[in-house]
Design an enzyme around this catalytic site. Structure first.
Site, PDB file in Angstrom:
ATOM      1  N   SER A 149       2.254  52.256  40.778  1.00  0.00           N
ATOM      2  CA  SER A 149       1.958  53.580  40.231  1.00  0.00           C
ATOM      3  C   SER A 149       3.207  54.139  39.567  1.00  0.00           C
ATOM      4  O   SER A 149       4.323  53.714  39.855  1.00  0.00           O
ATOM      5  CB  SER A 149       1.460  54.516  41.332  1.00  0.00           C
ATOM      6  OG  SER A 149       2.324  54.477  42.445  1.00  0.00           O
ATOM      7  N   GLU A 152       5.301  41.722  46.045  1.00  0.00           N
ATOM      8  CA  GLU A 152       6.033  42.959  46.320  1.00  0.00           C
ATOM      9  C   GLU A 152       5.076  44.057  46.729  1.00  0.00           C
ATOM     10  O   GLU A 152       4.139  44.378  45.995  1.00  0.00           O
ATOM     11  CB  GLU A 152       6.833  43.404  45.081  1.00  0.00           C
ATOM     12  CG  GLU A 152       7.681  44.632  45.419  1.00  0.00           C
ATOM     13  CD  GLU A 152       8.259  45.372  44.226  1.00  0.00           C
ATOM     14  OE1 GLU A 152       8.450  44.775  43.154  1.00  0.00           O
ATOM     15  OE2 GLU A 152       8.502  46.583  44.397  1.00  0.00           O
ATOM     16  N   LYS A 174      13.246  46.501  46.349  1.00  0.00           N
ATOM     17  CA  LYS A 174      12.299  45.388  46.483  1.00  0.00           C
ATOM     18  C   LYS A 174      12.179  44.586  45.190  1.00  0.00           C
ATOM     19  O   LYS A 174      12.186  43.358  45.212  1.00  0.00           O
ATOM     20  CB  LYS A 174      10.891  45.903  46.849  1.00  0.00           C
ATOM     21  CG  LYS A 174      10.755  46.480  48.228  1.00  0.00           C
ATOM     22  CD  LYS A 174       9.334  46.920  48.523  1.00  0.00           C
ATOM     23  CE  LYS A 174       8.806  47.984  47.589  1.00  0.00           C
ATOM     24  NZ  LYS A 174       9.520  49.259  47.646  1.00  0.00           N
ATOM     25  N   LYS A 183       2.721  41.945  41.995  1.00  0.00           N
ATOM     26  CA  LYS A 183       2.868  43.341  42.429  1.00  0.00           C
ATOM     27  C   LYS A 183       1.437  43.856  42.474  1.00  0.00           C
ATOM     28  O   LYS A 183       0.908  44.336  41.465  1.00  0.00           O
ATOM     29  CB  LYS A 183       3.727  44.114  41.424  1.00  0.00           C
ATOM     30  CG  LYS A 183       3.792  45.602  41.678  1.00  0.00           C
ATOM     31  CD  LYS A 183       4.855  46.001  42.686  1.00  0.00           C
ATOM     32  CE  LYS A 183       4.804  47.494  42.984  1.00  0.00           C
ATOM     33  NZ  LYS A 183       5.880  47.932  43.885  1.00  0.00           N
TER      34      LYS A 183
HETATM   35  N1  LIG Z   1      21.561  45.652  43.763  1.00  0.00           N
HETATM   36  C1  LIG Z   1      21.282  46.495  42.776  1.00  0.00           C
HETATM   37  N2  LIG Z   1      22.147  46.655  41.752  1.00  0.00           N
HETATM   38  C2  LIG Z   1      21.891  47.517  40.743  1.00  0.00           C
HETATM   39  N3  LIG Z   1      20.779  48.261  40.646  1.00  0.00           N
HETATM   40  C3  LIG Z   1      19.879  48.145  41.646  1.00  0.00           C
HETATM   41  C4  LIG Z   1      20.073  47.259  42.745  1.00  0.00           C
HETATM   42  N4  LIG Z   1      19.028  47.364  43.564  1.00  0.00           N
HETATM   43  C5  LIG Z   1      18.200  48.266  43.016  1.00  0.00           C
HETATM   44  N5  LIG Z   1      18.715  48.748  41.862  1.00  0.00           N
HETATM   45  C6  LIG Z   1      18.120  49.786  41.002  1.00  0.00           C
HETATM   46  O1  LIG Z   1      17.663  50.820  41.862  1.00  0.00           O
HETATM   47  C7  LIG Z   1      16.373  51.267  41.477  1.00  0.00           C
HETATM   48  C8  LIG Z   1      15.377  50.992  42.618  1.00  0.00           C
HETATM   49  O2  LIG Z   1      15.303  49.580  42.817  1.00  0.00           O
HETATM   50  P1  LIG Z   1      13.896  48.840  42.842  1.00  0.00           P
HETATM   51  O3  LIG Z   1      13.068  49.284  41.701  1.00  0.00           O
HETATM   52  O4  LIG Z   1      14.143  47.383  42.994  1.00  0.00           O
HETATM   53  O5  LIG Z   1      13.328  49.471  44.207  1.00  0.00           O
HETATM   54  P2  LIG Z   1      11.887  49.225  44.858  1.00  0.00           P
HETATM   55  O6  LIG Z   1      12.082  49.150  46.321  1.00  0.00           O
HETATM   56  O7  LIG Z   1      11.266  48.065  44.207  1.00  0.00           O
HETATM   57  O8  LIG Z   1      11.116  50.563  44.491  1.00  0.00           O
HETATM   58  P3  LIG Z   1       9.496  50.808  44.517  1.00  0.00           P
HETATM   59  O9  LIG Z   1       9.209  51.325  45.877  1.00  0.00           O
HETATM   60  O10 LIG Z   1       9.335  51.858  43.452  1.00  0.00           O
HETATM   61  O11 LIG Z   1       8.830  49.529  44.195  1.00  0.00           O
HETATM   62  C9  LIG Z   1      16.047  50.529  40.178  1.00  0.00           C
HETATM   63  O12 LIG Z   1      16.459  51.314  39.101  1.00  0.00           O
HETATM   64  C10 LIG Z   1      16.890  49.270  40.252  1.00  0.00           C
HETATM   65  O13 LIG Z   1      17.225  48.730  39.014  1.00  0.00           O
HETATM   66 MG   LIG Z   2       9.527  47.976  43.155  1.00  0.00          MG
END
Ligand SMILES: Nc1ncnc2c1ncn2[C@@H]1O[C@H](COP(=O)(O)OP(=O)(O)OP(=O)(O)O)[C@@H](O)[C@H]1O
Ligand SMILES: [Mg+2]
Length: 236
Positions: free
Chosen positions: A42, A113, A16, A38
């Site tokens: 947490s 987000e 996300k 955001k």
């Molecule tokens: N397309 C991508 N290329 C490289 N790294 C990625 C990519 N998408 C996500 N990541 C990495 O994967 C991990 C999880 O991604 P992200 O933090 O965006 O997930 P999230 O859905 O926002 O998680 P949360 O539920 O904790 O908010 C992070 O370390 C991020 O940098």
């Molecule tokens: Mg996130």
């Protein structure tokens, strides 16, 4: 156009934050004034560069302070509702909505987000889906590209609609070059068929997460024009 988009996912850690930042940068490139929020996070301190709020702020370059981007921060690495409960605090939706209102007044589009997926609790009787409903903006779903994603994404889309939300599209995220399983090429059309929702793109795993590369990757792999069109349709 709708004043904003609520970004959810089929699970935590699906991408996300990365997709929110990439889309914000892509829309900025097209001349939109774009804000990010955001509301609840947490697992980090508020100023930790690895936290979602700080990554969104750094990647998108918005000048809002971290307190304006993040309404509630909890250190414990558990879902926000549980983190609040264990810290003896309550997440107040009116605080989130007031902060969002301020950002919405400043920008053309605000990306909000969520945390984890739709059913993540924010308190004893409400969830991320309830927050998304109160905000009232269209929902974008970030999903994994691999085996299992059809089930997760269709479930998320159906639940969203059942809860009165308006899911407008799906973005698949994070396919690594070595992941060549046979479902990958078919997952977008199966999601579209069984959830009746457009898959707007598949963003690969990126070795470089600099703002420039994030923006270029989203512009290359996501149908941003279609997303804008869907948002305009939702607003009318
Ligand atoms: N397309 C991508 N290329 C490289 N790294 C990625 C990519 N998408 C996500 N990541 C990495 O994967 C991990 C999880 O991604 P992200 O933090 O965006 O997930 P999230 O859905 O926002 O998680 P949360 O539920 O904790 O908010 C992070 O370390 C991020 O940098
Ligand atoms: Mg996130």
């Amino acid at each position: 156009m709708s004043q904003g988009i609520f970004i959810t996912a089929t699970d935590t850690g699906v991408g996300k934050t990365v997709i929110t930042a990439g889309l914000a940068l892509a829309l900025k490139e097209q001349g939109c004034r774009v804000g990010v929020m955001k509301p609840v996070q947490s697992g980090h301190s508020l100023s930790d560069p690895e936290s979602d709020g700080m990554r969104l702020k750094a990647w998108t370059g918005v000048d809002d302070s971290i307190d304006e981007i993040v309404a509630y921060n909890f250190h414990l690495p558990v879902a926000p509702g549980l983190a609040a409960e264990l810290a003896g605090e309550t997440i107040d939706r009116s605080v989130i909505l007031e902060r969002l209102d301020r950002l919405a007044g400043k920008y053309d589009v605000v990306f909000v987000e969520g945390a984890g997926g739709l059913m993540v609790p924010l308190g004893s009787n409400w969830t991320i889906a309830d927050l998304a409903g109160e905000i009232g903006w269209p929902l974008l779903i970030v999903a994994r590209p691999l085996l299992g994603t059809v089930n997760h994404t269709v479930l998320t889309t159906l639940a969203a609609r059942r809860l009165g939300l308006s899911p407008v599209g799906v973005i698949l995220n994070g396919l690594r070059p070595e992941e060549t399983e046979p479902s990958v090429e078919h997952n977008p059309r199966l999601i579209e068929a069984f959830a009746q929702i457009p898959v707007l793109g598949s963003v690969p795993w990126l070795a470089d997460l600099s703002p420039e590369h994030l923006k270029e990757s989203v512009l290359e792999h996501v149908d941003v024009a279609k997303l804008l069109h869907l948002l305009q349709r939702e607003a009318s």
